[in-house]
Every structure is written in structure tokens, then in C-alpha cells.
Design a protein around this motif. Structure first.
Motif, PDB file in Angstrom:
ATOM      1  N   TYR A 157       0.830  -1.245  -0.197  1.00  0.00           N
ATOM      2  CA  TYR A 157      -0.095  -0.131  -0.142  1.00  0.00           C
ATOM      3  C   TYR A 157       0.877   1.458  -0.058  1.00  0.00           C
ATOM      4  O   TYR A 157       2.020   1.334   0.522  1.00  0.00           O
ATOM      5  N   LYS A 158       0.199   2.211  -0.450  1.00  0.00           N
ATOM      6  CA  LYS A 158       0.728   3.672  -0.663  1.00  0.00           C
ATOM      7  C   LYS A 158      -0.300   4.584   0.154  1.00  0.00           C
ATOM      8  O   LYS A 158      -1.288   4.727  -0.444  1.00  0.00           O
ATOM      9  N   TYR A 159       0.133   5.254   1.125  1.00  0.00           N
ATOM     10  CA  TYR A 159      -0.810   6.308   1.835  1.00  0.00           C
ATOM     11  C   TYR A 159      -0.209   7.740   1.602  1.00  0.00           C
ATOM     12  O   TYR A 159       1.032   7.939   1.775  1.00  0.00           O
ATOM     13  N   ILE A 160      -0.795   8.612   0.999  1.00  0.00           N
ATOM     14  CA  ILE A 160      -0.334  10.038   0.922  1.00  0.00           C
ATOM     15  C   ILE A 160      -1.209  11.192   1.394  1.00  0.00           C
ATOM     16  O   ILE A 160      -2.490  11.041   1.191  1.00  0.00           O
ATOM     17  N   ARG A 161      -0.590  11.914   2.248  1.00  0.00           N
ATOM     18  CA  ARG A 161      -1.504  12.698   2.936  1.00  0.00           C
ATOM     19  C   ARG A 161      -0.938  14.338   2.493  1.00  0.00           C
ATOM     20  O   ARG A 161       0.339  14.547   2.430  1.00  0.00           O
ATOM     21  N   TYR A 162      -1.830  15.073   2.342  1.00  0.00           N
ATOM     22  CA  TYR A 162      -1.650  16.598   1.910  1.00  0.00           C
ATOM     23  C   TYR A 162      -1.668  17.543   3.116  1.00  0.00           C
ATOM     24  O   TYR A 162      -2.705  17.455   3.727  1.00  0.00           O
ATOM     25  N   HIS A 163      -0.870  18.497   2.922  1.00  0.00           N
ATOM     26  CA  HIS A 163      -0.910  19.577   4.218  1.00  0.00           C
ATOM     27  C   HIS A 163      -1.100  20.891   3.454  1.00  0.00           C
ATOM     28  O   HIS A 163      -0.450  21.396   2.668  1.00  0.00           O
ATOM     29  N   GLY A 164      -1.958  21.644   4.105  1.00  0.00           N
ATOM     30  CA  GLY A 164      -2.059  23.123   3.982  1.00  0.00           C
ATOM     31  C   GLY A 164      -3.319  23.002   2.755  1.00  0.00           C
ATOM     32  O   GLY A 164      -3.408  24.267   2.318  1.00  0.00           O
ATOM     33  N   ILE A 165      -3.891  22.249   2.209  1.00  0.00           N
ATOM     34  CA  ILE A 165      -4.920  22.180   1.307  1.00  0.00           C
ATOM     35  C   ILE A 165      -6.026  21.401   1.786  1.00  0.00           C
ATOM     36  O   ILE A 165      -6.168  20.264   2.647  1.00  0.00           O
ATOM     37  N   TRP A 166      -7.389  21.853   1.365  1.00  0.00           N
ATOM     38  CA  TRP A 166      -8.661  21.123   1.750  1.00  0.00           C
ATOM     39  C   TRP A 166      -8.955  20.290   0.737  1.00  0.00           C
ATOM     40  O   TRP A 166      -9.335  20.805  -0.422  1.00  0.00           O
ATOM     41  N   ASP A 167      -8.280  19.132   0.729  1.00  0.00           N
ATOM     42  CA  ASP A 167      -8.506  18.373  -0.852  1.00  0.00           C
ATOM     43  C   ASP A 167      -8.571  16.858  -0.045  1.00  0.00           C
ATOM     44  O   ASP A 167      -8.350  16.378   1.060  1.00  0.00           O
ATOM     45  N   GLN A 168      -8.500  16.015  -1.404  1.00  0.00           N
ATOM     46  CA  GLN A 168      -8.696  14.387  -1.075  1.00  0.00           C
ATOM     47  C   GLN A 168      -7.313  13.735  -0.842  1.00  0.00           C
ATOM     48  O   GLN A 168      -6.382  13.954  -1.516  1.00  0.00           O
ATOM     49  N   ASN A 169      -7.100  13.239   0.399  1.00  0.00           N
ATOM     50  CA  ASN A 169      -5.937  12.202   0.520  1.00  0.00           C
ATOM     51  C   ASN A 169      -5.902  11.096  -0.203  1.00  0.00           C
ATOM     52  O   ASN A 169      -7.148  10.670  -0.899  1.00  0.00           O
ATOM     53  N   GLU A 170      -4.833  10.271  -0.445  1.00  0.00           N
ATOM     54  CA  GLU A 170      -4.891   8.850  -1.286  1.00  0.00           C
ATOM     55  C   GLU A 170      -4.207   7.529  -0.549  1.00  0.00           C
ATOM     56  O   GLU A 170      -3.353   7.669   0.397  1.00  0.00           O
ATOM     57  N   LEU A 171      -4.944   6.666  -1.018  1.00  0.00           N
ATOM     58  CA  LEU A 171      -4.455   5.442  -0.516  1.00  0.00           C
ATOM     59  C   LEU A 171      -4.585   4.406  -1.687  1.00  0.00           C
ATOM     60  O   LEU A 171      -5.518   4.297  -2.294  1.00  0.00           O
ATOM     61  N   TYR A 172      -3.421   3.643  -2.108  1.00  0.00           N
ATOM     62  CA  TYR A 172      -3.430   2.992  -3.131  1.00  0.00           C
ATOM     63  C   TYR A 172      -2.942   1.356  -2.861  1.00  0.00           C
ATOM     64  O   TYR A 172      -1.967   1.377  -2.000  1.00  0.00           O
ATOM     65  N   ASN A 173      -3.516   0.367  -3.376  1.00  0.00           N
ATOM     66  CA  ASN A 173      -3.172  -0.874  -3.270  1.00  0.00           C
ATOM     67  C   ASN A 173      -2.181  -1.026  -4.564  1.00  0.00           C
ATOM     68  O   ASN A 173      -2.761  -1.386  -5.581  1.00  0.00           O
ATOM     69  N   ILE A 174      -0.735  -0.809  -4.301  1.00  0.00           N
ATOM     70  CA  ILE A 174      -0.149  -0.617  -5.295  1.00  0.00           C
ATOM     71  C   ILE A 174       0.463  -2.105  -5.888  1.00  0.00           C
ATOM     72  O   ILE A 174       1.214  -2.411  -7.244  1.00  0.00           O
ATOM     73  N   GLN A 175       0.187  -3.135  -5.381  1.00  0.00           N
ATOM     74  CA  GLN A 175       0.055  -4.482  -5.854  1.00  0.00           C
ATOM     75  C   GLN A 175      -0.841  -5.032  -6.935  1.00  0.00           C
ATOM     76  O   GLN A 175      -0.683  -5.359  -7.962  1.00  0.00           O
ATOM     77  N   ASP A 176      -1.924  -4.496  -6.516  1.00  0.00           N
ATOM     78  CA  ASP A 176      -3.154  -4.693  -7.662  1.00  0.00           C
ATOM     79  C   ASP A 176      -3.480  -3.552  -8.552  1.00  0.00           C
ATOM     80  O   ASP A 176      -4.189  -3.554  -9.565  1.00  0.00           O
ATOM     81  N   ASP A 177      -3.241  -2.338  -8.281  1.00  0.00           N
ATOM     82  CA  ASP A 177      -3.274  -1.095  -8.873  1.00  0.00           C
ATOM     83  C   ASP A 177      -1.880  -0.331  -9.246  1.00  0.00           C
ATOM     84  O   ASP A 177      -1.714   0.576  -8.509  1.00  0.00           O
ATOM     85  N   PRO A 178      -0.897  -1.063  -9.701  1.00  0.00           N
ATOM     86  CA  PRO A 178       0.080  -0.326  -9.957  1.00  0.00           C
ATOM     87  C   PRO A 178       0.437   1.040 -10.754  1.00  0.00           C
ATOM     88  O   PRO A 178       1.401   1.665 -10.447  1.00  0.00           O
ATOM     89  N   SER A 179      -0.681   1.274 -11.418  1.00  0.00           N
ATOM     90  CA  SER A 179      -0.790   2.576 -12.017  1.00  0.00           C
ATOM     91  C   SER A 179      -1.313   3.730 -10.977  1.00  0.00           C
ATOM     92  O   SER A 179      -1.514   4.828 -11.390  1.00  0.00           O
ATOM     93  N   GLU A 180      -1.541   3.257  -9.771  1.00  0.00           N
ATOM     94  CA  GLU A 180      -2.354   4.075  -8.989  1.00  0.00           C
ATOM     95  C   GLU A 180      -3.545   5.149  -9.314  1.00  0.00           C
ATOM     96  O   GLU A 180      -3.449   6.204  -9.214  1.00  0.00           O
ATOM     97  N   MET A 181      -4.274   4.286  -9.839  1.00  0.00           N
ATOM     98  CA  MET A 181      -5.644   4.822 -10.749  1.00  0.00           C
ATOM     99  C   MET A 181      -6.731   4.947  -9.632  1.00  0.00           C
ATOM    100  O   MET A 181      -7.367   5.978  -9.610  1.00  0.00           O
ATOM    101  N   TYR A 182      -6.847   3.955  -8.816  1.00  0.00           N
ATOM    102  CA  TYR A 182      -8.100   3.623  -7.920  1.00  0.00           C
ATOM    103  C   TYR A 182      -7.818   4.329  -6.452  1.00  0.00           C
ATOM    104  O   TYR A 182      -7.239   3.373  -5.592  1.00  0.00           O
TER     105      TYR A 182
END
Length: 504
Positions: free
Chosen positions: A429-454
Motif C-alpha cells: 500500500y501507499k498512503y499520501i497525505r496533503y498539508h495546507g490544502i482542503w483536498d482528497q488524501n490518497e490510498l492505493y493498493n500498489i500490488q493490484d493497482d500499480p498505475s495508482e488509478m483507484y
């Protein structure tokens, strides 16, 4: 209870402040001398470290990513040595990554957090330890930390460098304090390689050496050597799955952050890349043609080692300072935490240490370079360095190796399109968190979704995963003094007065 309060406080918003606990630790180290404990039974090996700029991890012939790309010397290095399949930087930007390589520290520790942040003056670069241990050291090429002038490079007996990004043609080199201007027939990749080999020829053969060859290539604007111009004309690459503009309802389903969707219309996006300076396929062609000079440089270095009977005993590391996006998520350039931006090429060879030929898939980072070089020099790494020597992996020992890597990127005044980013990646998995903006953070299953699309954030079945990774991320920041974002010197400019991309 303490960790829960820490998690809530940190994720609500990190505070701007001074460098934190790690600075005190570093200052204490600086008060000491540069002597490190010696491992008595380790041979002091020669080391050559070759660094390139913006070289994407899979843009090498043997990976098959670009079918028409030929890099015979990199291919041979991978075949005879080890291809580190999962090599990452801690910050995907030139200056912070280069500082992490030389200090063995994270960006929030050394505080060179962007391309204009100044050197705080209290840093120790690992070649200084080598010097003290009797090594002769040479630096050739791009330094680019804190937008510094071409000052002397700490840790190097001989140094040749230039300010900032330098020039592909008609370069100006500062050679040990003497500036030399070359004419427009001189190509920087060839010049640095030639001078590096001359230094090796004239070295003291009674002392071990460490050579750091730091290329300008393949940074934009891409300019190949004249002999390589047009060699890939007409070639195209397959666009990534996430390249194309989608309808709003599809974007909602993918749940990408708004800043990513908007970025495609900036010069860091596919719709206006580099201010419209060339079409997509043309830029890819020039990028690959520019890479040819680097591949030839690798070949020249390896040929010199063989000719001088040092190819079996010398540790050679080839690496990129950060990755590069070619259309993924509609993006161009680097800075973000998607795979193609944070992952870098890394090739390692030393037949006397390990038998090559097999790729290594464990996650390594740029903070591991310093501990690795120090080990083969027979020195123990300083306690303040968080990385680990990769020698154990090269020898087939995976015991106690890391299970995750961490990432940080700090918002830049000159390039405000990308927000501050913190992230953590495991093998799954990859977890991405943004700071200073009101926006969507991200979590990807990089084994099943290597393109990080979903993006999986918000899905009930992944709540435990996201909570655990968020906790891991904050604990890492807390333990390494990263809960306070390092202040930096900001260069004020009129609105819209952006620097030319060659300066980055």
C-alpha cells in the motif's frame, strides 16, 4: 493515549518552526571530529558514485519500458551487478535529494527542503569522513543545493562544479576555485566524464579513492550530444493509463485530488508542459537522446576500471536524484509521491563483494547511500544517519530490513501548484497525505493497482489500513524531528515571474 493525541494534533496540521530535535543531534556531531569507528577486518575499497538528474527508474533498455531505447552500458551494469528494483528518494526534488545523499538524512533533518533553501552551515557530508580516513576524493558536476554559488565542495580534495543547473553546451566550470569558460562545441556530459577520468589517471595510487560524478543530464530542457541528435526521431511511447483527460463523473469515481486534476493545465502537466515547449513525443525523444551521453559516460568509467585492473574490486553505484512523470495522472516532471516520480534507477556492481545478475526487490532509499559507502570504506556509520548499508542485501541477507519507506515534499514559492506532501509506502500500500490544502488524501493498493488509478480512501474495508499507515507516518515524523516543518529562505518575486526550467 499519548500517541492518539499526537496523531490528531499532527494530522490536523503540522506547524511551521525550526528544524527540531535532529538539529541539536547534528550540532553535537559537528562538535566532534570526523573520526568514525573503524571496522578492522574490512578492506578499504575504491568507490565511484554516478548521479544523474531526473532519470526515471524504468527508462533503461533492459527494463523494456521503452522498446526502442538502447542503454547498453547500463544494461551491462545491471547484468553484472544488481538492479535495485525498488529504489526511492525521500523527496523527489533535486536539492533535497542530493542533500539526503550526501548527509544521509531526511529533508526535514538537513533542512535543504527545496531548490533555494540555504545550507544551514552545520551539515556534515559523508565524503568528509572518507577524507579523514585517508581517501582521496573528487567531485565532478552538478551540486545544486540551496541555489549555492560554485563554492568549494566540502569533503572533496578536487572539485569541479557550476552554479545551479549549469548549461549543456558552452559550460562554465569552477575547477578548484578557477573558473573556466568552454566554447559551444563542448558538451557537459562528455566534459565531466573526461575530467573525471583524468583525475583517476593522476590519483595517488597508494590511497583509496572516492569519485562522485554528478551529471546535469537528463534535466530539462533536454539537449543531447550532437552525435545523438535525431537518433529517436519519430519514435513514440505508449501513453500511461492515467494520461488522458476523463469526464468529471469518472474523476469522482477515481477520487483523485483536485490539485492533481488542475495540474495537467500547468507547465507541470501534459496540456501545457514546459510552457508549450514541444510536443509530448518530441520531448520524450529528446529526453532519451540526452540519456545516451550518460550511458556512454557509464561505459567510459567501466572501461577505465577494467583497463586499470580495478573493475572487480571497485564499488560502482549508478543512481538518479529523482524520478520523472511522463503523463501519469496527466503530470510532467516530479515532486509528487506517485511511483514514477519517487522511484529512481539504481545499479550497483562490485564482483568481489557479491555475485551479480539478480535484481533486488527490497525497498532502498537515497539515505542508504552514505551508510553503504562508509561500510565498504571500513567505517561505521554515525548514529544520526537513519539509513542502512545495502551491502547486506547485495550479499543476500534481508534480515531486519525495512518494511516501509517515508516521503516528504515541502511547498515551493516558485512552483505553488504542488502542495506539501507526506507519505508512507509498503510493498502493498501507499498512503499520501496533503498539508495546507482542503483536498482528497490518497490510498492505493500498489500490488493490484500499480498505475495508482483507484484511490481507496473512504472505502470502509480499507479504513484500518489507512489509519495504521497514518499512525506510522506521524510516528516517523515524531521520532525523527519532523513534526515541525523547517523554515526556509524564500526568494520574493513579482507574481508570474517564474524561473526558466533550466534553473531547476
Amino acid at each position: 493515549m499519548k500517541k492518539r493525541i499526537l496523531l490528531i494534533t499532527a494530522l490536523a496540521g503540522l506547524v511551521w518552526g525550526c528544524a527540531g530535535p535532529s538539529e541539536t543531534k547534528q550540532e553535537e556531531q559537528n562538535q566532534q571530529n570526523l573520526d568514525l569507528p573503524v571496522v578492522s577486518d574490512v578492506q578499504k575499497r575504491n568507490v565511484i558514485f554516478i548521479l544523474t538528474d531526473d532519470h526515471r527508474f524504468d527508462y533503461m533498455g533492459f527494463t523494456g519500458k521503452v522498446p526502442w531505447l538502447k542503454t547498453p552500458n547500463m544494461d551491462k551494469l545491471a547484468e553484472e551487478g544488481a538492479y535495485m528494483e525498488n529504489a526511492f528518494v525521500t523527496t523527489s526534488l533535486c536539492s533535497p535529494s542530493r542533500a539526503s545523499i550526501l548527509t544521509g538524512q531526511y529533508s526535514h533533518e538537513h533542512t535543504i527542503v527545496d531548490n533555494v533553501a540555504p545550507n544551514p552551515g552545520n551539515l556534515v557530508f559523508f565524503p568528509q569522513y572518507l577524507q579523514k580516513a585517508g581517501y582521496q576524493t573528487g567531485f565532478f558536476g552538478k551540486w545544486h543545493m540551496g541555489d549555492e554559488e560554485d563554492h568549494p565542495r566540502p569533503g572533496f580534495n578536487h572539485w569541479e562544479s557550476f552554479k545551479g543547473q549549469g548549461e549543456y553546451y558552452a559550460p562554465n566550470l569552477n575547477i578548484n576555485g578557477e573558473r573556466v569558460q568552454y566554447d559551444d562545441s563542448v558538451y557537459i556530459t562528455d566534459l565531466l566524464t573526461e575530467h573525471a577520468l583524468e583525475w583517476l589517471d593522476n590519483r595517488d595510487e597508494e590511497k583509496p579513492f572516492f569519485m562522485y560524478l554528478s551529471h546535469k543530464a537528463v534535466h530539462a530542457h533536454f539537449k543531447p550530444a550532437k552525435r545523438h541528435e535525431g537518433m529517436y526521431a519519430g519514435k513514440t511511447i505508449e501513453k500511461p493509463d492515467t494520461y488522458y483527460q476523463t469526464e468529471d463523473d469518472e474523476y469522482k469515481e477515481l477520487k483523485w485530488p483536485e490539485w492533481v486534476k488542475d495540474q495537467r493545465h500547468s507547465w507541470h502537466g501534459v496540456d501545457y508542459m514546459y510552457h508549450g515547449d514541444g510536443e509530448f513525443d518530441e520531448l520524450v525523444q529528446k529526453y532519451c537522446e540526452t540519456l545516451m551521453g550518460v550511458d556512454e559516460s557509464v561505459g567510459a568509467v567501466m572501461e577505465w576500471l577494467k583497463k586499470n585492473g580495478l573493475d572487480e574490486s571497485t564499488l560502482v553505484i549508478y543512481m538518479g536524484d529523482n524520478g520523472f512523470s511522463w503523463g501519469e495522472h496527466g503530470l510532467i516532471d516530479k515532486r509528487h509521491f506517485y511511483e514514477e516520480s519517487v522511484k529512481v534507477p539504481m545499479l550497483i556492481r562490485c564482483p568481489e563483494i557479491f555475485e551479480g545478475g539478480e535484481p533486488i526487490d527490497r525497498m532502498v532509499q537515497n539515505v542508504d547511500v552514505a551508510p553503504t559507502v562508509l561500510e565498504v570504506a571500513g567505517l561505521e556509520k554515525p548514529d544520526y544517519m537513519p539509513g542502512k548499508s545495502m551491502v547486506q542485501l547485495l550479499k543476500g541477507d534481508e534480515s531486519g530490513w525495512r518494511e516501509r519507506i517515508y516521503y516528504e515534499y515541502f511547498w515551493e514559492y516558485d512552483f505553488p501548484m504542488t502542495p506539501t506532501v507526506f507519505g508512507v509506502r509498503t510493498d502493498e500500500y501507499k498512503y499520501i497525505r496533503y498539508h495546507g490544502i482542503w483536498d482528497q488524501n490518497e490510498l492505493y493498493n500498489i500490488q493490484d493497482d500499480p498505475s495508482e488509478m483507484y484511490n481507496l480512501m473512504g472505502q470502509e474495508e480499507y479504513q484500518d489500513v489507512s489509519k495504521q499507515l497514518a499512525t506510522d507516518l506521524v510516528n516517523w515524523l515524531d521520532e525523527t524531528g519532523g513534526l515541525q516543518i523547517p523554515l526556509k529562505k524564500t526568494v520574493k518575486k513579482p507574481f508570474g515571474d517564474y524561473k526558466h526550467p533550466d534553473q531547476y
